[in-house]
Write an enzyme that holds these catalytic residues in place. Structure first.
Site, short mmCIF file in Angstrom:
data_model
loop_
_atom_site.label_atom_id
_atom_site.label_comp_id
_atom_site.label_asym_id
_atom_site.label_seq_id
_atom_site.Cartn_x
_atom_site.Cartn_y
_atom_site.Cartn_z
CG PHE A 195 -8.64 8.30 0.85
CD1 PHE A 195 -8.08 8.23 2.11
CD2 PHE A 195 -8.10 7.52 -0.15
CE1 PHE A 195 -7.00 7.39 2.37
CE2 PHE A 195 -7.02 6.68 0.09
CZ PHE A 195 -6.47 6.61 1.35
CG ASP A 228 -8.16 10.63 -6.94
OD1 ASP A 228 -8.18 9.56 -7.56
OD2 ASP A 228 -7.60 10.77 -5.84
CE LYS A 284 -7.75 2.67 -5.16
NZ LYS A 284 -6.90 2.00 -4.15
#
Length: 399
Positions: free
Chosen positions: A140, A225, A254
């Site tokens: 993801f 990532d 984030k």
């Protein structure tokens, strides 16, 4: 207004692209949030790790308020007095050479894809429009068209084609599969150190070290990532540190803003990011002074308040307490730092039912991939709060 009235507004006027728990939150502080009816909950999702520093951290809030009164946006047509400072602090903290700021995590992923493709053409001599990037099954990395083009989740891809070419999918955690997939046109391997959305899938020990050697031997870039695993979540500043490696490009976002503002960044070396020239890539809001001031404060909080080490200690305690829960329907309890998961056997009927009951007990968790519950509270959590959470979760998860 009542909670059901807020929910009705969302259902009536909003696109139905999420299936949230029916709790309407209106306030947060540290690990706690409150709904519109005044009920208190422990947040065990941390906005998918965006709120590592805790809700409404006062130091980050102060930095945001101060900067918002001075200057919020210039675009990159002009310079601002916060961008260079953020660059330097990020590079010093992560031993990076160059930074490219963006807004969302998906934008950081797209930026890395563009950069390594151009690097592949200019530096490695890959034929034009033939560059390939290797990715992993069950990944993801976001929801743009290019990113879902290499997703293996049917929910992400069904009815959204045609897709962007140039990606090859291999099994996660299999270093030999990476070695076998590399061709003359391969420019990079894009991978999560831990697959968060897939359900906190942790690769075998030594996997990232093997991957690093394979990429070095083949002369391709390693892209990690770390948008969810980075900035303290796993008990290290970056999850790559658990195996003592450094990526060629590291993607963060984030928690880079502590949940106050969309901020992301690509961290890399001069060789790769140096291929980008003026006008070839950018963002109106990327690197804006408000974002930079917030990010600088968010990073200082992580370091000054010892949140990274706390994530390691509290994560070990949380994991050990969760593993004490006895239920034959539980398939596995796993995690690293404060990124934890309880996975149920498929015949248990799904994790959503447990999340609904946990909510009634004052814990906000969210299921992923039907059978898995993540526990990922803010890194400010204390030992007493961990015990509070498990004491309430245990009767529910053991039933």
């Amino acid at each position: 207004m009542r909670a059901d009235e807020y929910i009705q507004l969302e259902d009536q006027y909003g696109a139905h692209n999420y299936k949230p728990l029916d709790v309407v939150l209106s306030r947060g502080s540290g690990v706690w949030v409150w709904d519109v009816d005044g009920n208190q909950y422990m947040d065990c999702l941390s906005a998918y790790s965006a709120v590592n520093q805790g809700h409404c951290h006062p130091r980050i809030l102060s930095a945001m308020q101060t900067q918002a009164e001075r200057l919020t946006l210039t675009s990159r047509a002009f310079r601002n007095d916060q961008l260079g400072l953020l660059y330097r602090e990020l590079c010093d903290l992560t031993r990076s050479h160059k930074v490219l700021p963006m807004n969302s995590g998906a934008e950081a992923v797209e930026t890395a894809i563009k950069a390594v493709r151009k690097w592949g053409y200019l530096v490695r001599g890959v034929p034009e429009n033939k560059a390939e990037i290797i990715v992993c099954a069950d990944n993801f990395h976001g929801r743009t068209i290019t990113i879902i083009s290499f997703s293996t989740d049917p929910t992400s891809t069904t009815d959204f084609g045609p897709f962007t070419p140039g990606f090859r999918v291999i099994p996660y955690g299999d270093a030999q599969a990476l070695a076998d997939a590399i061709t003359d046109n391969t420019v990079a391997f894009l991978v999560e150190p831990i697959q968060g959305e897939a359900g906190v899938i942790i690769p075998p020990d030594g996997y990232l070290r093997k991957v690093r050697r394979i990429c070095d031997d083949a002369g391709i870039a390693l892209i990690l990532d770390e948008i969810q695993t980075g900035l303290g979540r796993t008990g290290k500043l970056l999850a790559e540190e658990h195996e003592g490696i450094e990526a060629d490009l590291t993607l963060i976002g984030k928690a880079l803003s502590g949940g106050f503002y969309p901020v992301s960044a690509v961290l890399s070396n001069t060789e790769i990011l140096g291929v980008l020239k003026p006008g070839e890539h950018g963002s109106t809001f990327g690197g804006n002074p408000l974002a930079c001031a917030v990010a600088r404060a968010a990073l200082r909080v992580l370091v000054d308040e010892g949140l990274i080490g706390n994530a390691a200690r509290m994560g070990d305690h949380f994991l050990s307490r969760l593993r004490e829960i006895e239920n034959p329907d539980i398939r596995e309890v796993r995690g690293k730092g404060l990124l934890l998961a309880v996975e149920f056997h498929p015949e248990a009927g799904g994790a959503r039912q447990y999340c609904e009951r946990l909510r009634q007990a004052g814990l906000l968790c969210k299921e992923t991939h039907h059978d898995i519950i993540r526990f990922a509270p803010p890194l400010v959590i204390t030992r007493d709060q961990v015990d509070w959470a498990v004491d309430r979760a245990a009767p529910i998860l053991s039933a």
